[in-house]
Design an enzyme around this catalytic site. Sequence first.
Site, PDB file in Angstrom:
ATOM      1  N   GLU A  72      18.047  -3.410  -8.989  1.00  0.00           N
ATOM      2  CA  GLU A  72      17.008  -2.885  -9.865  1.00  0.00           C
ATOM      3  C   GLU A  72      15.609  -2.990  -9.256  1.00  0.00           C
ATOM      4  OE1 GLU A  72      15.664  -3.223 -14.538  1.00  0.00           O
ATOM      5  OE2 GLU A  72      17.355  -4.389 -13.808  1.00  0.00           O
ATOM      6  N   ARG A  84      32.172 -14.786  -8.882  1.00  0.00           N
ATOM      7  CA  ARG A  84      33.066 -14.810 -10.041  1.00  0.00           C
ATOM      8  C   ARG A  84      34.261 -13.875  -9.876  1.00  0.00           C
ATOM      9  NH1 ARG A  84      27.855 -14.854 -11.911  1.00  0.00           N
ATOM     10  NH2 ARG A  84      28.084 -12.659 -12.408  1.00  0.00           N
TER      11      ARG A  84
END
Length: 181
Positions: free
Chosen positions: A100, A63
């Site tokens: 994460e 993006r």
Amino acid sequence: MDKDFEILDKVVGRVPDFPKPGVLFYDITGILRHPDAFKYSIDRMVDIYKDKQIDAIAAIESRGFIFAAPFAERRGIPLILIRKKGKLPGKTFTCKYSLEYTTAEIEVHVADIQPGQNILLVDDLIATGGTLCAAKNLIEQGGAHVTDVFGVIGLPFLGYEKVLEPIHATTLINYNTEKMG
């Protein structure tokens, strides 16, 4: 309420419980569905960086490409693609970084980075800053300098400003919560 927030907030999507329960996902595709909001975003980028010495713009897959490409064309500067490992042919610089729950790797073509270049680093949304730090590492491997980081959306509550220091991060709109309600 500032103009960036006003114009963009009405078209930024909010997807509750994505990518996991309790998280509110901010979706930029609404900006792309509204040509006036997309044009506004690019116009603001051009205005923000009009007096900056930028030799190239590097964009994070995928993006980030959407916002960086029109900016590069308007400025008449090269667009450098930063992609997931294994997506670029030829010789690349590689950087592994932590996410994460796992690790990831990104790459850039060696030939795309010129020593001494001043490079603007772009992504659509800045969250923790981890991917941008890895991208900065790639650019520095080639002897260039990241002068600024740009994102259309920022999530400052995740602490990206501290992670990216001393590089300045500019965003058009910030959200200060990841949870619904």
